[in-house]
Design a protein around this motif. Structure first.
Motif, PDB file in Angstrom:
ATOM      1  N   LYS A 250       3.940   9.621   5.805  1.00 16.95           N
ATOM      2  CA  LYS A 250       2.820   9.171   4.982  1.00 16.95           C
ATOM      3  C   LYS A 250       1.995   8.118   5.704  1.00 16.95           C
ATOM      4  N   PHE A 251       2.676   7.248   6.441  1.00 12.92           N
ATOM      5  CA  PHE A 251       1.962   6.220   7.190  1.00 12.92           C
ATOM      6  C   PHE A 251       1.231   6.828   8.385  1.00 12.92           C
TER       7      PHE A 251
ATOM      8  N   LYS B  31      -0.117   9.703   8.636  1.00 18.88           N
ATOM      9  CA  LYS B  31      -1.351  10.328   8.166  1.00 18.88           C
ATOM     10  C   LYS B  31      -2.466   9.294   8.009  1.00 18.88           C
ATOM     11  N   LYS B  32      -2.106   8.091   7.570  1.00 19.90           N
ATOM     12  CA  LYS B  32      -3.095   7.022   7.414  1.00 19.90           C
ATOM     13  C   LYS B  32      -3.580   6.514   8.773  1.00 19.90           C
ATOM     14  N   CYS B  33      -2.733   6.669   9.803  1.00 16.00           N
ATOM     15  CA  CYS B  33      -3.102   6.217  11.148  1.00 16.00           C
ATOM     16  C   CYS B  33      -4.089   7.162  11.815  1.00 16.00           C
ATOM     17  N   LYS B  34      -4.187   8.401  11.326  1.00 13.85           N
ATOM     18  CA  LYS B  34      -5.097   9.412  11.829  1.00 13.85           C
ATOM     19  C   LYS B  34      -4.950   9.646  13.332  1.00 13.85           C
TER      20      LYS B  34
ATOM     21  N   SER C 241       0.807  -1.218   0.000  1.00 11.70           N
ATOM     22  CA  SER C 241       0.000   0.000   0.000  1.00 11.70           C
ATOM     23  C   SER C 241       0.845   1.275   0.000  1.00 11.70           C
ATOM     24  N   ASN C 242       2.156   1.125  -0.074  1.00 10.96           N
ATOM     25  CA  ASN C 242       3.054   2.280  -0.090  1.00 10.96           C
ATOM     26  C   ASN C 242       4.032   2.182  -1.260  1.00 10.96           C
TER      27      ASN C 242
END
Length: 312
Positions: A146-147, A149-152, A117-118
């Motif tokens: 970037k990761f 940001k996906k973890c919120k 996914s990256n």
């Protein structure tokens, strides 16, 4: 026609033109011949697709053999040269990473899904150990930012805490109890949120185009190039977003010797090792150590106004 990254001649071979020509390579090399060339140069067979680093600083890479044969990984042994022979007990597949703490929704992700996914890219970085030795490594991975940001993460999250996997069968030192090299497992590290979000900070899943060797922290490790190597935690199994500064392992073991930040600083010596100079693996003479390991322009702003002797 689009050329697959794995079919591009390795930069190390191309730059050594006399050897390249002597081996019969002109401008195009067949895949089988390329594999033979790489074998002779002790380069691994790539199995990752990634964007190459242009190496704008013209850093001279350490060999794959050097990078994979001289490692600190106390979960196995304190002998740097023996780690590669003992790390076979580490099983990097299957592997899952737990995300928890101050996030919108905790989750667990499989390493294969994380990689797929990256978009992977090569990052050629200086790597400096607090013990006074260094190397240059062509990591393959993706920006931690970037990761994240996906973890919120929630607004209260000020730090990112990392933990190495706890598994006594994989890591023999974890079952040695009071006789262990490290008393409190799992190994823990942490970054301030702005450090974690810095574009230089990556999660590495390979080097020299190949998935990480066990001794280098398979299947995934942190790489923070302006900090001493012990901050770049290996074999990550858990990432937590927290409000308070986490207590990293070496700070827990000896707070008078190891701080939370561990920024490379030639002006601040470790009680046992001078930090003014370093020995690059494979070289006889030492060289001067650069402030922030040569990444001062990219990271110094984060520590403006801080006493770097006190906040070491």
């Amino acid at each position: 026609m689009k050329i697959n990254e794995n079919e591009i001649t390795p930069k190390e071979l191309f730059e050594d033109r006399r050897k390249f020509i002597k081996l019969g390579a002109a401008s195009v090399v067949a895949s089988s011949t390329l594999m033979e060339l790489m074998a002779k140069e002790n380069l691994p067979t790539p199995n990752l697709t990634y964007k190459k680093d242009i190496n704008s600083e013209y850093l001279k890479l350490n060999s794959f053999e050097q990078i994979t044969s001289y490692n600190n990984f106390y979960e196995f042994t304190t002998s740097k040269k023996d780690v590669k022979y003992m790390a076979h007990t580490l099983k990097p597949n299957p592997w899952a990473i737990e995300i928890d703490g101050l996030v919108e929704k905790p989750f667990t992700i499989d390493i294969k899904d994380l990689i797929s996914s990256n978009s992977l890219e090569e990052r050629i970085y200086r790597f400096r150990c607090v013990e006074g030795w260094s190397m240059v490594v062509p990591w393959v991975g993706f920006e931690l930012a970037k990761f994240i940001k996906k973890c919120k993460p929630l607004s209260d999250a000020k730090y990112v805490k990392f933990e190495t996997k706890y598994d006594e069968e994989m890591f023999p030192d974890q079952e040695r109890g009071v006789f262990a090299n490290i008393k409190n497992y799992p190994y823990v590290e942490g970054l301030r949120m702005d450090e974690a979000m810095n574009p230089l900070t990556i999660l590495a899943v390979g080097l020299y185009g190949k998935t990480l060797e066990n001794q280098n922290g398979a299947p995934i490790r942190l790489v923070v190039p302006w900090k001493y190597g012990f901050k770049s935690i290996k074999s990550i199994a858990k990432i937590s977003f927290v409000k308070e500064q986490p207590l990293n392992t070496w700070q827990d073991i000896a707070s008078n010797e190891y701080g939370f930040y561990a920024n490379v600083n030639p002006k601040v010596d470790h009680p046992r090792w001078s930090q003014a100079r370093e020995r690059v693996l494979g070289k006889f003479l030492k060289q001067d150590t650069l402030m922030f390991n040569g990444y001062e322009k990219e990271v110094a702003y984060m520590y403006k106004g801080m006493d770097l002797r006190k906040n070491f």
